[in-house]
Design an enzyme around this catalytic site. Structure first.
Site, short mmCIF file in Angstrom:
data_model
loop_
_atom_site.label_atom_id
_atom_site.label_comp_id
_atom_site.label_asym_id
_atom_site.label_seq_id
_atom_site.Cartn_x
_atom_site.Cartn_y
_atom_site.Cartn_z
N LYS A 139 0.84 -1.21 0.00
CA LYS A 139 0.00 0.00 0.00
C LYS A 139 0.86 1.25 0.00
O LYS A 139 0.67 2.17 -0.79
CB LYS A 139 -0.91 0.00 1.24
CG LYS A 139 -1.55 1.35 1.55
CD LYS A 139 -2.43 1.30 2.77
CE LYS A 139 -1.76 1.51 4.10
NZ LYS A 139 -1.40 2.90 4.44
N ASN A 140 1.83 1.29 0.92
CA ASN A 140 2.58 2.53 1.10
C ASN A 140 3.61 2.79 0.00
O ASN A 140 4.13 3.90 -0.11
CB ASN A 140 3.24 2.55 2.49
CG ASN A 140 2.20 2.74 3.58
OD1 ASN A 140 1.05 3.08 3.29
ND2 ASN A 140 2.59 2.53 4.82
N ARG B 91 -4.60 10.81 4.34
CA ARG B 91 -3.54 11.81 4.39
C ARG B 91 -2.57 11.74 3.22
O ARG B 91 -1.98 12.74 2.83
CB ARG B 91 -2.73 11.64 5.67
CG ARG B 91 -3.52 11.71 6.92
CD ARG B 91 -2.61 11.55 8.09
NE ARG B 91 -1.54 12.54 8.01
CZ ARG B 91 -1.66 13.80 8.41
NH1 ARG B 91 -2.79 14.20 8.95
NH2 ARG B 91 -0.67 14.64 8.30
N CYS C 157 -5.81 13.09 12.68
CA CYS C 157 -5.44 11.71 12.42
C CYS C 157 -5.43 10.99 13.75
O CYS C 157 -4.97 11.53 14.76
CB CYS C 157 -4.05 11.66 11.78
SG CYS C 157 -3.46 9.98 11.58
N ARG D 275 0.91 14.48 12.97
CA ARG D 275 1.35 14.25 11.59
C ARG D 275 1.42 15.53 10.77
O ARG D 275 0.65 15.75 9.83
CB ARG D 275 0.46 13.19 10.91
CG ARG D 275 0.46 11.90 11.69
CD ARG D 275 -0.28 10.80 11.01
NE ARG D 275 0.44 10.23 9.88
CZ ARG D 275 -0.01 9.23 9.16
NH1 ARG D 275 -1.16 8.70 9.43
NH2 ARG D 275 0.70 8.77 8.15
N ASP E 194 4.50 0.57 12.22
CA ASP E 194 3.31 -0.08 11.65
C ASP E 194 3.16 -1.54 12.09
O ASP E 194 2.19 -2.20 11.73
CB ASP E 194 3.35 -0.01 10.11
CG ASP E 194 3.18 1.41 9.60
OD1 ASP E 194 2.75 2.28 10.38
OD2 ASP E 194 3.49 1.65 8.41
N ILE F 270 7.67 7.04 17.03
CA ILE F 270 7.37 7.78 15.79
C ILE F 270 6.11 8.65 15.93
O ILE F 270 6.10 9.81 15.56
CB ILE F 270 7.20 6.83 14.58
CG1 ILE F 270 8.39 5.85 14.47
CG2 ILE F 270 6.99 7.60 13.28
CD1 ILE F 270 9.71 6.47 14.08
N ARG G 137 -8.85 -0.40 4.49
CA ARG G 137 -8.00 0.62 3.86
C ARG G 137 -6.65 0.03 3.48
O ARG G 137 -6.01 0.52 2.56
CB ARG G 137 -7.76 1.78 4.84
CG ARG G 137 -8.99 2.56 5.16
CD ARG G 137 -8.65 3.70 6.07
NE ARG G 137 -7.57 4.50 5.48
CZ ARG G 137 -7.11 5.62 5.99
NH1 ARG G 137 -7.64 6.07 7.09
NH2 ARG G 137 -6.16 6.28 5.41
N1 EPU Z 1 6.63 14.64 10.61
C1 EPU Z 1 6.72 16.00 10.88
N2 EPU Z 1 6.70 16.88 9.84
C2 EPU Z 1 6.57 16.48 8.55
C3 EPU Z 1 6.48 15.09 8.25
C4 EPU Z 1 6.52 14.19 9.31
O1 EPU Z 1 6.83 16.41 12.05
O2 EPU Z 1 6.54 17.34 7.65
C5 EPU Z 1 6.66 13.66 11.71
C6 EPU Z 1 5.33 12.92 11.83
O3 EPU Z 1 4.39 13.64 12.60
C7 EPU Z 1 5.76 11.62 12.46
C8 EPU Z 1 7.15 11.36 11.88
O4 EPU Z 1 7.60 12.65 11.40
O5 EPU Z 1 5.86 11.78 13.83
C9 EPU Z 1 7.21 10.38 10.73
O6 EPU Z 1 6.25 10.73 9.74
P1 EPU Z 1 6.41 10.32 8.22
O7 EPU Z 1 6.30 11.55 7.38
O8 EPU Z 1 7.62 9.46 8.06
O9 EPU Z 1 5.11 9.42 7.99
P2 EPU Z 1 4.09 9.46 6.80
O10 EPU Z 1 4.78 9.65 5.51
O11 EPU Z 1 2.96 10.37 7.14
C10 EPU Z 1 4.25 6.88 6.34
C11 EPU Z 1 3.28 5.75 6.22
C12 EPU Z 1 2.75 5.40 7.60
C13 EPU Z 1 3.93 5.01 8.49
C14 EPU Z 1 4.95 6.15 8.54
C15 EPU Z 1 6.19 5.84 9.33
C16 EPU Z 1 2.37 6.06 4.02
C17 EPU Z 1 1.20 6.41 3.17
N3 EPU Z 1 2.18 6.13 5.32
O12 EPU Z 1 3.51 7.97 6.87
O13 EPU Z 1 1.91 4.27 7.42
O14 EPU Z 1 3.48 4.72 9.79
O15 EPU Z 1 5.34 6.51 7.18
O16 EPU Z 1 6.81 4.71 8.82
O17 EPU Z 1 3.42 5.71 3.51
C18 EPU Z 1 0.15 2.80 7.94
O18 EPU Z 1 0.37 2.23 6.85
O19 EPU Z 1 -0.60 2.31 8.82
C19 EPU Z 1 0.80 4.08 8.21
C20 EPU Z 1 0.37 4.92 9.14
#
Ligand code: EPU
Length: 420
Positions: A22-23, A92, A116, A121, A305, A327, A397
């Site tokens: 998915k991701n 998101r 969320c 996030r 995850d 995280i 999802r």
């Molecule tokens: N963060 C910030 N600012 C930003 C971006 C991130 O403070 O601009 C913080 C977030 O709040 C969080 C941490 O950095 O505390 C990591 O966030 P990241 O951006 O890496 O996560 P994401 O891209 O929103 C993806 C996956 C998530 C997975 C995380 C961490 C996708 C679509 N989602 O989210 O997947 O948990 O990386 O590995 O790729 C899931 O599949 O259940 C899921 C939540």
């Protein structure tokens, strides 16, 4: 709202085939916005999140065709630059259209994702990176309004390794003028898969999978064909299903390298894990599960995850485990539900102490997010008696045909449609 009814206590046995990630699929489908002609994606999982991102792309003018796990996206007639709130609020990852739209069409209006369940996030790192590349960005009426005269390469140092941030900047940089360097980039396999998909379209990217990624912008990207990598979290969840039911599973179409940190922790719990040839992993449970200490971490560390799923296993371990979430700030919503099933859990700050019990008991529980749903289903599969997991729309999802796959392995799990 659908629910699952599970009769627990059956050791799962047999073979299960892992679906596409998915991701990885979500950003890769968005990357089609950068191309001049149609892109074909294979091994795309059939999930609600995938349908949502395709809807977002369609709203922008992308033509889509889907057959089984193949998706063809034609971005040649884009006529809108706005990802609306109604779609973005449900997922998101829609924010991943921001970088590609800005790079190719010089403007984008993307709704801010809003609340969320698992944490705040923020997207400040995405914004900071794009501004450094020459975007003008304003937040107005709940939307990110972005425009540029043309993105330029930049040296971007993230404050933390962000998966979505790395993906957005990497996509934007492909069509920016000059060289972009991303430091403290996320190293997840999904980043490598996105880089590979972009390279097939003609992008010039080096270093994906490491903490520094360098992208030399090109003038145009063309259509291509790419097959999505296996879902490492689905793989880990089926590994957990074998472990918690004390069963034996052959997990096919999996990438062992991507689940190495999960496998190491499972082995330390006494669970047998063997990497077989042909993308297969053998997992065999043990009658005496050992306790474990876990801190979630960015890849290659133990994934957030999988935190909820391993907590379900630790709940029936012989001793005291600690699980620390580093995280997301609010990713323990499965804790009170597991307690309803007889787990002994104490939450303090970012750490849950798990005192293993002999057996969990079936109960009615409510799923609060995708991975929490998986944890409760695992708990239900091992528990004594009947478990009802409500609100499994979260599960739909992110896990393709979960109950069908589990039934084939001998689980007694049934979907009941409607209700609360
Ligand atoms: N963060 C910030 N600012 C930003 C971006 C991130 O403070 O601009 C913080 C977030 O709040 C969080 C941490 O950095 O505390 C990591 O966030 P990241 O951006 O890496 O996560 P994401 O891209 O929103 C993806 C996956 C998530 C997975 C995380 C961490 C996708 C679509 N989602 O989210 O997947 O948990 O990386 O590995 O790729 C899931 O599949 O259940 C899921 C939540």
């Amino acid at each position: 709202m659908d629910k699952f009814v599970i009769q627990g206590g059956i050791p799962l046995k047999g073979e299960v085939k892992i679906s596409g990630s998915k991701n990885a699929a979500l950003p890769i489908l968005c990357s089609s916005l950068l191309a001049d002609d149609p892109c074909t994606f294979e091994n795309v999982p059939n999930l609600n999140d995938i349908s949502t991102i395709i809807k977002v792309l369609e709203v922008l003018g992308v033509k889509s065709a889907k057959k089984g796990n193949k998706v063809i996206l034609d971005p040649s007639k884009i006529n809108s630059y706005e990802a609306p709130y109604d779609l973005v609020k449900t997922m998101r990852a829609s924010i991943l259209v921001l970088g590609p739209l800005l790079a190719k069409y010089k403007k984008a209006k993307v709704s801010l994702p809003g609340g969320c369940a698992i944490g705040v996030r923020l997207i400040d790192q995405h914004i900071k990176g794009l501004e450094k590349m020459g975007a003008n960005i304003e937040m107005s009426h709940g939307y990110v309004m972005a425009s540029t005269k043309g993105l330029k390469g930049a040296h971007i140092v993230f404050d933390m390794p962000t998966v979505g941030g790395t993906e957005n900047i990497m996509m934007a940089a492909c069509l920016a003028k000059g060289k972009t360097i991303i430091e403290q980039a996320a190293k997840e396999p999904e980043i490598i898969d996105l880089a590979n998909a972009l390279k097939k379209m003609g992008a010039n990217i080096e270093g994906a999978g490491g903490s520094t990624i360098t992208i030399e912008g090109v003038k145009k990207l063309s259509g291509s064909t790419h097959s999505i990598i296996p879902d490492r979290i689905e793989t880990g969840t089926f590994m957990a299903a074998a472990a918690i039911t004390r069963g034996k599973l052959l997990i096919k179409n999996a990438c062992f390298e991507h689940v190495r940190s999960i496998a190491e922790k499972f082995k330390a719990m006494g669970i047998t894990i063997e990497e077989k040839a042909d993308d297969t992993i053998l997992v065999e449970g043990t009658s005496r599960i050992k306790p474990i200490d876990i801190d979630t971490a960015p890849y290659p560390g133990f994934p957030t995850d999988m935190q909820a799923q391993i907590m379900a296993i630790a709940s029936i371990a012989d001793g005291v485990s600690t699980i620390t979430e580093t995280i997301f700030e609010n990713r323990f919503m499965h804790v009170p539900e597991l307690i309803r099933m007889g787990a002994h859990l104490t939450e303090k700050g970012r750490t849950v102490t798990v005192r293993g019990v002999k057996r969990l008991q079936g109960a009615s529980v409510i799923a609060t997010d995708l991975r929490a749903s998986a944890s409760l289903i695992l708990a239900g599969l091992s528990a004594e008696g009947t478990t009802e997991v409500r609100r499994i729309y979260h599960l739909d999802r992110g896990y393709e045909a979960m109950e069908k796959k589990l039934c084939k392995l001998g689980a007694k799990i049934k979907r009941v449609r409607g209700g609360l």
